[in-house]
Design a protein around this motif. Sequence first.
Motif, mmCIF file in Angstrom:
data_model
loop_
_atom_site.group_PDB
_atom_site.id
_atom_site.type_symbol
_atom_site.label_atom_id
_atom_site.label_comp_id
_atom_site.label_asym_id
_atom_site.label_seq_id
_atom_site.Cartn_x
_atom_site.Cartn_y
_atom_site.Cartn_z
ATOM 1 N N GLY A 1 -2.556 4.878 23.741
ATOM 2 C CA GLY A 1 -2.955 6.250 24.029
ATOM 3 C C GLY A 1 -1.838 7.042 24.690
ATOM 4 O O GLY A 1 -1.595 8.199 24.349
ATOM 5 N N ARG A 2 -1.132 6.413 25.633
ATOM 6 C CA ARG A 2 0.001 7.091 26.285
ATOM 7 C C ARG A 2 1.109 7.369 25.282
ATOM 8 O O ARG A 2 1.727 8.434 25.314
ATOM 9 C CB ARG A 2 0.507 6.262 27.461
ATOM 10 N N ALA A 3 1.364 6.419 24.364
ATOM 11 C CA ALA A 3 2.385 6.630 23.335
ATOM 12 C C ALA A 3 1.992 7.803 22.430
ATOM 13 O O ALA A 3 2.834 8.627 22.061
ATOM 14 C CB ALA A 3 2.583 5.360 22.511
ATOM 15 N N ALA A 4 0.710 7.883 22.094
ATOM 16 C CA ALA A 4 0.234 8.991 21.258
ATOM 17 C C ALA A 4 0.405 10.316 21.990
ATOM 18 O O ALA A 4 0.830 11.318 21.381
ATOM 19 C CB ALA A 4 -1.222 8.764 20.870
ATOM 20 N N ASP A 5 0.088 10.338 23.282
ATOM 21 C CA ASP A 5 0.272 11.562 24.067
ATOM 22 C C ASP A 5 1.731 11.997 24.061
ATOM 23 O O ASP A 5 2.036 13.181 23.890
ATOM 24 C CB ASP A 5 -0.183 11.356 25.514
ATOM 25 N N THR A 6 2.628 11.044 24.251
ATOM 26 C CA THR A 6 4.056 11.344 24.255
ATOM 27 C C THR A 6 4.492 11.895 22.904
ATOM 28 O O THR A 6 5.235 12.881 22.825
ATOM 29 C CB THR A 6 4.872 10.078 24.606
ATOM 30 N N TYR A 7 4.027 11.265 21.829
ATOM 31 C CA TYR A 7 4.363 11.702 20.476
ATOM 32 C C TYR A 7 3.879 13.139 20.236
ATOM 33 O O TYR A 7 4.627 13.984 19.731
ATOM 34 C CB TYR A 7 3.745 10.745 19.455
ATOM 35 N N LEU A 8 2.641 13.425 20.605
ATOM 36 C CA LEU A 8 2.094 14.762 20.382
ATOM 37 C C LEU A 8 2.795 15.816 21.231
ATOM 38 O O LEU A 8 3.036 16.936 20.772
ATOM 39 C CB LEU A 8 0.589 14.768 20.644
ATOM 40 N N GLN B 1 6.841 20.238 21.339
ATOM 41 C CA GLN B 1 8.130 20.766 21.788
ATOM 42 C C GLN B 1 8.997 21.165 20.605
ATOM 43 O O GLN B 1 9.783 22.100 20.688
ATOM 44 C CB GLN B 1 8.871 19.736 22.641
ATOM 45 N N LEU B 2 8.842 20.450 19.504
ATOM 46 C CA LEU B 2 9.614 20.742 18.293
ATOM 47 C C LEU B 2 8.974 21.843 17.448
ATOM 48 O O LEU B 2 9.509 22.216 16.408
ATOM 49 C CB LEU B 2 9.768 19.473 17.454
ATOM 50 N N VAL C 1 -0.822 19.540 15.820
ATOM 51 C CA VAL C 1 -1.419 18.210 15.680
ATOM 52 C C VAL C 1 -1.512 17.796 14.215
ATOM 53 O O VAL C 1 -1.235 16.641 13.867
ATOM 54 C CB VAL C 1 -2.812 18.171 16.352
ATOM 55 N N ASN C 2 -1.871 18.737 13.347
ATOM 56 C CA ASN C 2 -1.986 18.401 11.921
ATOM 57 C C ASN C 2 -0.646 17.998 11.324
ATOM 58 O O ASN C 2 -0.569 17.073 10.522
ATOM 59 C CB ASN C 2 -2.603 19.567 11.137
ATOM 60 N N ASP C 3 0.428 18.688 11.737
ATOM 61 C CA ASP C 3 1.769 18.315 11.277
ATOM 62 C C ASP C 3 2.122 16.907 11.758
ATOM 63 O O ASP C 3 2.688 16.106 11.006
ATOM 64 C CB ASP C 3 2.821 19.304 11.802
ATOM 65 N N ALA C 4 1.788 16.605 13.007
ATOM 66 C CA ALA C 4 2.084 15.280 13.569
ATOM 67 C C ALA C 4 1.313 14.197 12.829
ATOM 68 O O ALA C 4 1.870 13.144 12.498
ATOM 69 C CB ALA C 4 1.750 15.264 15.059
ATOM 70 N N LEU D 1 2.825 11.038 10.467
ATOM 71 C CA LEU D 1 2.446 9.625 10.618
ATOM 72 C C LEU D 1 1.907 9.063 9.300
ATOM 73 O O LEU D 1 2.253 7.950 8.900
ATOM 74 C CB LEU D 1 1.400 9.464 11.705
ATOM 75 N N ARG D 2 1.044 9.838 8.667
ATOM 76 C CA ARG D 2 0.442 9.376 7.408
ATOM 77 C C ARG D 2 1.511 9.164 6.330
ATOM 78 O O ARG D 2 1.491 8.182 5.604
ATOM 79 C CB ARG D 2 -0.601 10.410 6.938
ATOM 80 N N ASP D 3 2.481 10.080 6.257
ATOM 81 C CA ASP D 3 3.545 9.965 5.254
ATOM 82 C C ASP D 3 4.441 8.761 5.490
ATOM 83 O O ASP D 3 5.058 8.257 4.563
ATOM 84 C CB ASP D 3 4.401 11.238 5.248
ATOM 85 N N ARG D 4 4.524 8.307 6.728
ATOM 86 C CA ARG D 4 5.421 7.188 7.049
ATOM 87 C C ARG D 4 4.685 5.858 7.208
ATOM 88 O O ARG D 4 5.299 4.833 7.455
ATOM 89 C CB ARG D 4 6.199 7.516 8.315
#
Length: 130
Positions: free
Chosen positions: A100-107, A112-113, A117-120, A124-127
């Motif tokens: 969960g913390r890793a997901a928070d960091t990723y989002l 920041q970029l 959320v949908n893009d993120a 993930l789905r594409d990779r």
Amino acid sequence: MASPAASARLRVRIRDGEGPPYEQLRESILRQIERGTLLPGDRLPPVRACAVELDLAPNTVARSYRALEQDGWLVGRGRAGTFVSDRPPRQVAPAEDALGRAADTYLRRAAQLGFDVNDARRALRDRSPS
């Protein structure tokens, strides 16, 4: 007029180089709740008193308290104070918490970029391996 309930004594040591002070305080309070040192209904010290005792800015203490309130560990009751919740949130396994913390960091990084959320999710789905 009844006197206010006495505040529980927090056993906290903030150390330089061990992470942000608000996070150290949050983790310390959480550990004390999990160990039973702080019990449901215990009143935490007022923000200003805790800040003076720990030599922290009041906003740092308030940030820790707010984070624990948002997670369901504490309950703010206005002028009455901040208390350990009578109904703590469900416990999560350490691996689930880490994920969960890793997901928070990723989002956060995606935002920041400039991505939502949908893009993120799409990235993930594409990779993801099939």
